[in-house]
Design a protein around this motif. Sequence first.
Motif, PDB file in Angstrom:
ATOM      1  N   ARG A   8       0.866  -1.187   0.000  1.00 29.64           N
ATOM      2  CA  ARG A   8       0.000   0.000   0.000  1.00 29.64           C
ATOM      3  C   ARG A   8       0.903   1.238   0.000  1.00 29.64           C
ATOM      4  N   VAL A   9       0.704   2.078  -0.987  1.00 27.21           N
ATOM      5  CA  VAL A   9       1.593   3.225  -1.201  1.00 27.21           C
ATOM      6  C   VAL A   9       0.763   4.495  -1.303  1.00 27.21           C
ATOM      7  N   ILE A  10       1.151   5.529  -0.565  1.00 21.76           N
ATOM      8  CA  ILE A  10       0.595   6.859  -0.831  1.00 21.76           C
ATOM      9  C   ILE A  10       1.558   7.545  -1.787  1.00 21.76           C
ATOM     10  N   ALA A  11       1.069   7.895  -2.964  1.00 23.89           N
ATOM     11  CA  ALA A  11       1.888   8.591  -3.958  1.00 23.89           C
ATOM     12  C   ALA A  11       1.442  10.041  -4.052  1.00 23.89           C
ATOM     13  N   LEU A  12       2.416  10.931  -4.218  1.00 24.95           N
ATOM     14  CA  LEU A  12       2.185  12.380  -4.197  1.00 24.95           C
ATOM     15  C   LEU A  12       2.762  13.015  -5.458  1.00 24.95           C
ATOM     16  N   MET A  13       1.984  13.914  -6.049  1.00 24.23           N
ATOM     17  CA  MET A  13       2.389  14.508  -7.319  1.00 24.23           C
ATOM     18  C   MET A  13       1.840  15.923  -7.406  1.00 24.23           C
ATOM     19  N   SER A  14       2.669  16.857  -7.852  1.00 23.66           N
ATOM     20  CA  SER A  14       2.169  18.181  -8.224  1.00 23.66           C
ATOM     21  C   SER A  14       2.812  18.539  -9.549  1.00 23.66           C
ATOM     22  N   GLY A  15       2.004  18.762 -10.553  1.00 25.52           N
ATOM     23  CA  GLY A  15       2.510  18.930 -11.907  1.00 25.52           C
ATOM     24  C   GLY A  15       2.847  20.363 -12.258  1.00 25.52           C
ATOM     25  N   THR A  16       3.083  20.589 -13.555  1.00 30.31           N
ATOM     26  CA  THR A  16       3.492  21.910 -14.022  1.00 30.31           C
ATOM     27  C   THR A  16       2.377  22.946 -13.882  1.00 30.31           C
ATOM     28  N   SER A  17       1.107  22.497 -13.828  1.00 31.76           N
ATOM     29  CA  SER A  17       0.008  23.451 -13.629  1.00 31.76           C
ATOM     30  C   SER A  17      -0.041  23.933 -12.182  1.00 31.76           C
ATOM     31  N   CYS A  18       0.487  23.114 -11.261  1.00 33.65           N
ATOM     32  CA  CYS A  18       0.613  23.508  -9.858  1.00 33.65           C
ATOM     33  C   CYS A  18      -0.740  23.874  -9.248  1.00 33.65           C
ATOM     34  N   ASP A  19      -1.814  23.216  -9.718  1.00 31.58           N
ATOM     35  CA  ASP A  19      -3.141  23.574  -9.218  1.00 31.58           C
ATOM     36  C   ASP A  19      -3.443  22.927  -7.873  1.00 31.58           C
ATOM     37  N   SER A  20      -2.839  21.756  -7.604  1.00 31.72           N
ATOM     38  CA  SER A  20      -3.031  21.112  -6.310  1.00 31.72           C
ATOM     39  C   SER A  20      -2.016  19.993  -6.159  1.00 31.72           C
ATOM     40  N   ILE A  21      -1.929  19.454  -4.946  1.00 33.37           N
ATOM     41  CA  ILE A  21      -1.141  18.244  -4.717  1.00 33.37           C
ATOM     42  C   ILE A  21      -2.087  17.072  -4.911  1.00 33.37           C
ATOM     43  N   ASP A  22      -1.781  16.228  -5.883  1.00 31.84           N
ATOM     44  CA  ASP A  22      -2.577  15.023  -6.092  1.00 31.84           C
ATOM     45  C   ASP A  22      -2.004  13.937  -5.202  1.00 31.84           C
ATOM     46  N   SER A  95       6.947  10.163  -3.379  1.00 29.06           N
ATOM     47  CA  SER A  95       6.681  11.568  -3.694  1.00 29.06           C
ATOM     48  C   SER A  95       7.476  12.030  -4.913  1.00 29.06           C
ATOM     49  N   HIS A  96       6.740  12.491  -5.922  1.00 29.90           N
ATOM     50  CA  HIS A  96       7.409  13.096  -7.081  1.00 29.90           C
ATOM     51  C   HIS A  96       7.989  14.452  -6.731  1.00 29.90           C
ATOM     52  N   GLY A  97       7.326  15.189  -5.829  1.00 33.72           N
ATOM     53  CA  GLY A  97       7.740  16.549  -5.521  1.00 33.72           C
ATOM     54  C   GLY A  97       7.173  17.546  -6.519  1.00 33.72           C
ATOM     55  N   GLN A  98       7.585  18.788  -6.374  1.00 36.50           N
ATOM     56  CA  GLN A  98       7.155  19.870  -7.258  1.00 36.50           C
ATOM     57  C   GLN A  98       8.336  20.296  -8.112  1.00 36.50           C
ATOM     58  N   GLU A 337      -1.037   9.768 -13.077  1.00 37.27           N
ATOM     59  CA  GLU A 337       0.382   9.987 -12.800  1.00 37.27           C
ATOM     60  C   GLU A 337       0.726   9.613 -11.356  1.00 37.27           C
ATOM     61  N   VAL A 338      -0.214   9.846 -10.445  1.00 38.77           N
ATOM     62  CA  VAL A 338      -0.032   9.402  -9.060  1.00 38.77           C
ATOM     63  C   VAL A 338       0.164   7.889  -9.026  1.00 38.77           C
ATOM     64  N   MET A 339      -0.685   7.169  -9.741  1.00 34.27           N
ATOM     65  CA  MET A 339      -0.575   5.708  -9.797  1.00 34.27           C
ATOM     66  C   MET A 339       0.776   5.283 -10.377  1.00 34.27           C
ATOM     67  N   ALA A 340       1.228   6.001 -11.399  1.00 40.33           N
ATOM     68  CA  ALA A 340       2.514   5.685 -12.025  1.00 40.33           C
ATOM     69  C   ALA A 340       3.663   5.862 -11.032  1.00 40.33           C
ATOM     70  N   PHE A 341       3.593   6.924 -10.218  1.00 42.15           N
ATOM     71  CA  PHE A 341       4.675   7.146  -9.254  1.00 42.15           C
ATOM     72  C   PHE A 341       4.575   6.191  -8.061  1.00 42.15           C
ATOM     73  N   ALA A 342       3.406   5.653  -7.809  1.00 42.65           N
ATOM     74  CA  ALA A 342       3.300   4.567  -6.828  1.00 42.65           C
ATOM     75  C   ALA A 342       4.078   3.352  -7.328  1.00 42.65           C
ATOM     76  N   VAL A 343       3.950   3.070  -8.618  1.00 40.00           N
ATOM     77  CA  VAL A 343       4.675   1.940  -9.229  1.00 40.00           C
ATOM     78  C   VAL A 343       6.179   2.209  -9.241  1.00 40.00           C
ATOM     79  N   LEU A 344       6.576   3.427  -9.602  1.00 40.20           N
ATOM     80  CA  LEU A 344       8.004   3.771  -9.605  1.00 40.20           C
ATOM     81  C   LEU A 344       8.595   3.636  -8.201  1.00 40.20           C
ATOM     82  N   GLY A 345       7.848   4.093  -7.187  1.00 39.33           N
ATOM     83  CA  GLY A 345       8.299   3.971  -5.805  1.00 39.33           C
ATOM     84  C   GLY A 345       8.408   2.518  -5.361  1.00 39.33           C
TER      85      GLY A 345
END
Length: 374
Positions: A8-22, A95-98, A337-345
């Motif tokens: 079970r992974v919490i994945a965190l992402m904020s993209g180039t639009s910077c509208d929110s933390i997913d 966490s992908h980070g910003q 993309e959150v799901m993808a970074f869960a897999v990368l993590g």
Amino acid sequence: MEELQTKRVIALMSGTSCDSIDAGLCEVNPDLSCKLIAGINHKYPEHIRSKIFQIFDGSATLKDICQINFAIGKCFAEASKVLISEFGKPDFISSHGQTVYHYPFDEKIDNISLKSTLQIGESSVIAKETGCLTISNFREADIACGGQGAPLVCFADDKWFRGKNVAVQNIGGISNVTVVSKDHDTFGFDTGLGNIMIDYCTQKFYNKPYDEDGKIAALGNICESWLDCLMQDEYYFKNPPKTTGREYFSPKYIENALKFAPKDQADIIATVTALTAKTITTAYERFIYPNVDIEEVIIGGGGAYNPTLMKFIRRYLPKHIELKTHEDYNISNNFKEVMAFAVLGYCTYYNIPNNLPSCTGAKNRTVMGKITNP
């Protein structure tokens, strides 16, 4: 090697639009399939978000960047805590980070490469605040292997869509595509603008952060002469692997482009929306169709929620290619993309190489991501 188990992974992402933390709680299995259990869009505090945009436009000081790195770490931790309060602690956080700067060019000083990238959101803060092992800083290892540090989501696309002939297109602030084929190695690249220019113009002319449901674009007419002019940018002609970002498609870039824009503001929004669609489909014509027979284009990211943008993509695509979204494959458009970074993590956790050199240009496979203990 430790036997792989479902995590079970919490994945965190904020993209180039910077509208929110997913933030998404995901279940990742040993075959790298991934199920989203719950996802939230956690808004940045207003003043933190404005500070991030000061970093984007170059007006932030070194002190600002230092402080915001830790402040964003705190924001990412708060987003994680929302999910933890409901579902309990995950096995770890990914966490992908910003991203605040991405420089994928082979420039040198004193014969030392300046190719680099910077994602902020201090992982030590996330780990200590949540009590969870935290994996972060994925892009640097790929760049250290000679790659561009992007696009990274290709790795997950390759696992999820293998056996099909598809273009998996993410439309965030920047647009990127992964090409998965039965008879060609998976490859991918940034096609160019996603929502950055649409959002900028909508904010400038309508004082709205984005064109909700593409309603403004639907009212305007595409100015074909301006669109043709915008399509001449050199980025669109560069061969992959290639990646881009706000550093290139900056406010200065957009303001220069607007000098030649039509007078009607709805026409401007319609044309920059068409630009995103046409740069995507033209990239396919130049770099995909000569090598791969594509049967479907699968759209994800914020762009999938813009019916006018989707209509333009459909118009510019060959008729025989089906246009779908990630939802057709039970993958969240919003949290893909959150799901993808869960897999990368997950791969980092188990020391499994998780970059795709055919997408990033790296010289070799490597394990990306740094581990921070709580």
